[in-house]
Motif scaffolding. Structure first.
Motif, PDB file in Angstrom:
ATOM      1  N   GLY A  75      -2.380  15.806   0.455  1.00 40.40           N
ATOM      2  CA  GLY A  75      -3.303  15.376  -0.593  1.00 40.40           C
ATOM      3  C   GLY A  75      -4.444  14.574  -0.020  1.00 40.40           C
ATOM      4  N   LEU A  76      -4.116  13.725   0.925  1.00 41.08           N
ATOM      5  CA  LEU A  76      -5.137  12.891   1.554  1.00 41.08           C
ATOM      6  C   LEU A  76      -6.135  13.768   2.314  1.00 41.08           C
ATOM      7  CD1 LEU A  76      -5.851   9.832   1.982  1.00 41.08           C
ATOM      8  CD2 LEU A  76      -4.769  10.055   4.204  1.00 41.08           C
TER       9      LEU A  76
ATOM     10  N   ASP B 275     -11.999  12.649   5.943  1.00 41.10           N
ATOM     11  CA  ASP B 275     -12.328  11.780   7.096  1.00 41.10           C
ATOM     12  C   ASP B 275     -11.234  10.769   7.380  1.00 41.10           C
ATOM     13  OD1 ASP B 275     -14.670  13.028   6.384  1.00 41.10           O
ATOM     14  OD2 ASP B 275     -15.509  11.221   5.452  1.00 41.10           O
ATOM     15  N   LYS B 276     -10.275  10.631   6.457  1.00 40.70           N
ATOM     16  CA  LYS B 276      -9.274   9.583   6.646  1.00 40.70           C
ATOM     17  C   LYS B 276      -8.000  10.144   7.242  1.00 40.70           C
ATOM     18  CE  LYS B 276     -10.570   5.878   3.529  1.00 40.70           C
ATOM     19  NZ  LYS B 276     -10.273   5.203   2.275  1.00 40.70           N
ATOM     20  N   ASP B 277      -7.288   9.289   7.954  1.00 39.79           N
ATOM     21  CA  ASP B 277      -6.077   9.714   8.635  1.00 39.79           C
ATOM     22  C   ASP B 277      -4.931   8.799   8.239  1.00 39.79           C
ATOM     23  OD1 ASP B 277      -4.161  10.630  10.309  1.00 39.79           O
ATOM     24  OD2 ASP B 277      -5.464  10.711  12.075  1.00 39.79           O
ATOM     25  N   ARG B 278      -3.818   9.409   7.797  1.00 43.86           N
ATOM     26  CA  ARG B 278      -2.642   8.646   7.403  1.00 43.86           C
ATOM     27  C   ARG B 278      -2.233   7.634   8.475  1.00 43.86           C
ATOM     28  NH1 ARG B 278       1.479  10.426   3.969  1.00 43.86           N
ATOM     29  NH2 ARG B 278       1.873   8.948   2.418  1.00 43.86           N
ATOM     30  N   LYS B 279      -2.344   8.071   9.754  1.00 38.31           N
ATOM     31  CA  LYS B 279      -1.910   7.222  10.863  1.00 38.31           C
ATOM     32  C   LYS B 279      -2.622   5.881  10.869  1.00 38.31           C
ATOM     33  CE  LYS B 279      -1.769  10.439  14.288  1.00 38.31           C
ATOM     34  NZ  LYS B 279      -2.628  11.241  14.681  1.00 38.31           N
TER      35      LYS B 279
ATOM     36  N   TYR C 115     -17.443   6.477   3.979  1.00 33.47           N
ATOM     37  CA  TYR C 115     -16.494   7.551   3.675  1.00 33.47           C
ATOM     38  C   TYR C 115     -16.853   8.246   2.373  1.00 33.47           C
ATOM     39  CZ  TYR C 115     -13.422   6.038   7.405  1.00 33.47           C
ATOM     40  OH  TYR C 115     -12.898   5.741   8.627  1.00 33.47           O
ATOM     41  N   ASP C 116     -16.318   9.438   2.211  1.00 36.72           N
ATOM     42  CA  ASP C 116     -16.600  10.205   1.004  1.00 36.72           C
ATOM     43  C   ASP C 116     -15.294  10.690   0.366  1.00 36.72           C
ATOM     44  OD1 ASP C 116     -18.553  11.061  -0.766  1.00 36.72           O
ATOM     45  OD2 ASP C 116     -18.427  13.113  -0.008  1.00 36.72           O
ATOM     46  N   CYS C 117     -14.441   9.751  -0.030  1.00 40.83           N
ATOM     47  CA  CYS C 117     -13.155  10.116  -0.624  1.00 40.83           C
ATOM     48  C   CYS C 117     -13.373  10.504  -2.081  1.00 40.83           C
ATOM     49  CB  CYS C 117     -12.187   8.938  -0.550  1.00 40.83           C
ATOM     50  SG  CYS C 117     -12.141   8.198   1.088  1.00 40.83           S
TER      51      CYS C 117
END
Lengths: 417, 260
Positions: free
Chosen positions: A174-175, A181-185, A67-69
């Motif tokens: 914000g996410l 690439d990330k999902d709150r779910k 990931y690239d957060c």
């Protein structure tokens, strides 16, 4: 061999330290198999030079990540040294440190390599090996990897004392901005699964005492504060829903430490918002131990917590109609709402007033911070605040009589957002 | 017991042990002593105006006193007087005896903090409790070649007896020895039971010059730990005052991570 481990430990401890959770309490694992270790109220074995407690060996299994957060030091695009522990190395470090009384147990997290299941499976293997092969009964906190399968999550729960899924950024928008690439779910789903399993396990234990433990110390989560432009209201409402919907034991608030020159983030030389972090924890405590509803502390009129005074005082100043409170008559719920009185003093007041009516002197001895409380209470004394002071005046008086440990160094931070 | 100005002062001399102190309380009642002060054999200095009474430590008498106290005190209250005894503060023997007399004669509650002796017991017990907790945290074992995990301590108060069960439960599968170098005694666990021992050191016990007594990879783990300690700190959050409050300097000597 030792030199290589040392290097790995340096890199993977460095990468793990931004996760602020350090709790080692809440579990009651006994050492009844004549093995190694037990858990109890938790012990802080040492403290870092920034004053945070060290109770667990807190490391990443690897800092390779797909990931690239933007907010994360191990993001894919960051040019840093990458390495990984083997399962055996982590097990050996944990056991050796534990036997020397350095730590209470292990807090293992990981960057995500290949995919969620592949990573989660290795984390579970570490815990399994510690529990089954080394009869290790110390504390194990595993990070659950968003998107890992329910089976792995369930197995993790059998060996770990605590599981946590980090919500990372308080708002969904914000996410999306910082970690596209990330999902709150994917974060909510495992929380819900663990919650259901914990409830089921509690019912099983009621029926059969010997039912295996499942995450006895519950689950926690963490949010990064100040990386995006969310309000304190956003943060605390999210925290509140986590506590309410998933029975979380703790939500941690981690002030963003600049680790990147990304234009979406605060500049690289901005200060860590430590004061804001402190106020959020105070609000969190007010919600959990003082009977405040989050809406009383934060709402559309007051979307941010005051930085110069604590959130309880700030609530009291907004609600002058609730005061003064008679210390010798009011019920516990109301006494808890008086600025300068903590949970312990409130309970002492309620038990002590059964024997005698309390005056200023008594209150002082019980540990009440009178410099704040005196504007809001009456007690067994003819002296009390008779002037009709406005909230603003009270605030000025209180600020003049106390000195904040934060304000000296962090004035610049106040205007950040 | 009400004392009058004409009662002679009796100095009780005891051996400084817990049972000795309890025997003092027994003798106060047995010999109907009124005005007393108490001292240990080492500290005793004769003076011309007082009678002296040497207390013989009797386990049977001590147990009777304990039984009597346990009827007046909660289990926490019982633990508190033992902690106060372990504080080794010179004035505590008198405070404990006065406290026992208060409990037996006036039926005062252990929570009547208005009384100075009651308050003192609670305060000292809290201090000792704090250090007991610190020792659970700050003990650092080093593995010797004989496969014994060895730690030295120098606590302000004599808290070793209060932490034995914690270490016995936690480290049930390893032999360990915790040695109080300030008081020259230690507790050794041999995988089955614990026993009090005294070591005969040729030289300073904290720094065995012969590093060969430690296992081969011991130093390696110490280095790893120190290295870990250094790397978990976040420089941009440095807060030395807070660090010192949690880890006071007097404990550094025995903390692996604080050694250079």
């Amino acid at each position: 061999m030792s030199e290589r481990i040392r290097e790995k430990l340096a890199i993977l401890a460095d990468a793990a330290k931004y996760d602020v959770s350090c709790a080692s309490s809440g579990s009651k694992r006994k050492n009844d198999n004549k093995g190694l270790g037990n858990t109890g109220n938790g012990i802080c074995h040492t403290y870092t030079s920034d004053g945070r407690c060290v109770s667990l060996l807190k490391i990443l299994l690897t800092n390779f990540c797909i990931y690239d957060c933007a907010y994360c030091v191990t993001r894919k695009s960051n040019d840093i040294q990458r390495t990984a522990f083997t399962v055996k190395e982590v097990v050996d470090l944990t056991i050796s440190f534990y036997r020397r009384n350095y730590i209470e147990g292990l807090f293992l997290s990981s960057g995500i390599f290949k995919n969620a299941d592949y990573t989660m499976e290795r984390l579970v293997r570490v815990a399994k090996e510690l529990r089954l092969e080394h009869k290790f009964n110390g504390y194990i906190h595993l990070k659950t990897i968003p998107g890992a399968s329910d089976e792995l999550m369930k197995e993790a729960g059998l060996y770990a004392d605590r599981l946590s899924v980090n919500i990372e950024i308080p708002t969904e928008s914000g996410l999306k901005l910082l970690a596209p690439d990330k999902d709150r779910k994917d974060m909510i789903q495992p929380m819900n699964f663990i919650k259901q399993e914990i409830i089921q396990n509690k019912n099983e234990i009621k029926l059969f005492k010997k039912a295996p433990l499942f995450v006895p110390a519950g689950q926690s989560s963490q949010m990064i504060i100040g990386a995006t432009k969310e309000t304190d209201q956003d943060i605390m409402y999210t925290a509140n829903s986590l506590y309410k919907n998933f029975n979380l034991k703790r939500v941690y608030y981690s002030g963003y430490v600049p680790v990147s020159h990304d234009s979406r983030l605060p500049s690289f030389d901005s200060a860590v918002p430590m004061l804001r972090e402190n106020r959020l924890y105070q609000a969190d405590w007010l919600m959990r131990f003082y009977g405040f509803h989050v809406k009383e502390l934060l709402n559309t009129e007051t979307p941010h917590l005051d930085l110069d005074i604590d959130p309880k005082l700030s609530w009291a100043l907004r609600n002058p109609n609730q005061f003064p409170i008679d210390i010798n008559k009011a019920d516990l719920q109301m006494i808890l709402r008086i600025p300068g009185i903590g949970v312990q003093s409130a309970q002492k007041i309620v038990s002590a007033r059964r024997f005698q009516r309390l005056n200023w002197e008594n209150l002082k001895k019980l540990g009440v911070a009178l410099n704040r409380a005196k504007y809001f209470i009456t007690c067994n004394s003819t002296e009390f605040e008779r002037r009709n002071l406005s909230s603003m005046q009270i605030k000025q008086y209180i600020l003049a009589s106390s000195s904040s440990k934060y304000l000296k160094s962090n004035v610049a931070q106040l205007q950040l957002f | 017991m009400i004392s009058s100005p004409f009662d002679p002062m009796t100095i009780l001399i005891y051996d400084g042990t817990w049972y000795g102190l309890l025997s003092c309380i027994f003798d106060v009642y047995e010999y109907k002593l009124k005005k007393i002060s108490v001292t240990t054999k080492e500290l005793f200095q004769p003076d011309a105006f007082s009678k002296t009474h040497e207390v013989f430590t009797s386990p049977a008498n001590a147990e009777r006193v304990l039984k009597g106290l346990s009827k007046k005190l909660s289990p926490t209250g019982m633990a508190s007087i033992y902690s106060c005894h372990l504080s080794e503060l010179p004035e505590m023997a008198s405070v404990i005896i006065r406290y026992a007399r208060l409990l037996f004669s006036s039926g005062i509650s252990e929570k009547a903090y208005g009384n100075p002796d009651v308050l003192k017991i609670a305060q000292v017990a809290k201090k000792v409790g704090r250090e007991r907790h610190r020792m659970k945290a700050f003990i650092r074992f080093r593995l010797t070649q004989d496969d014994i995990y060895y730690a030295t301590i120098e606590p302000d108060f004599n808290v070793l007896p209060l932490i034995v069960s914690h270490f016995k439960n936690r480290y049930a599968d390893q032999k360990w020895l915790i040695y109080d170098t300030k008081r020259s005694y230690g507790v050794y666990y041999d995988l089955h039971t614990t026993e009090e021992i005294q070591l005969d050191f040729a030289e300073n016990p904290e720094k065995p010059t012969d590093t060969n007594i430690f296992a081969e990879n011991e130093e390696q783990y110490q280095t790893l730990w120190k290295n870990y300690f250094k790397h978990v700190s976040i420089d941009s959050r440095k807060n030395t005052a807070l660090h010192l409050r949690h880890v006071p300097k007097r404990y550094w000597k025995h903390l692996t991570e604080k050694q250079v």
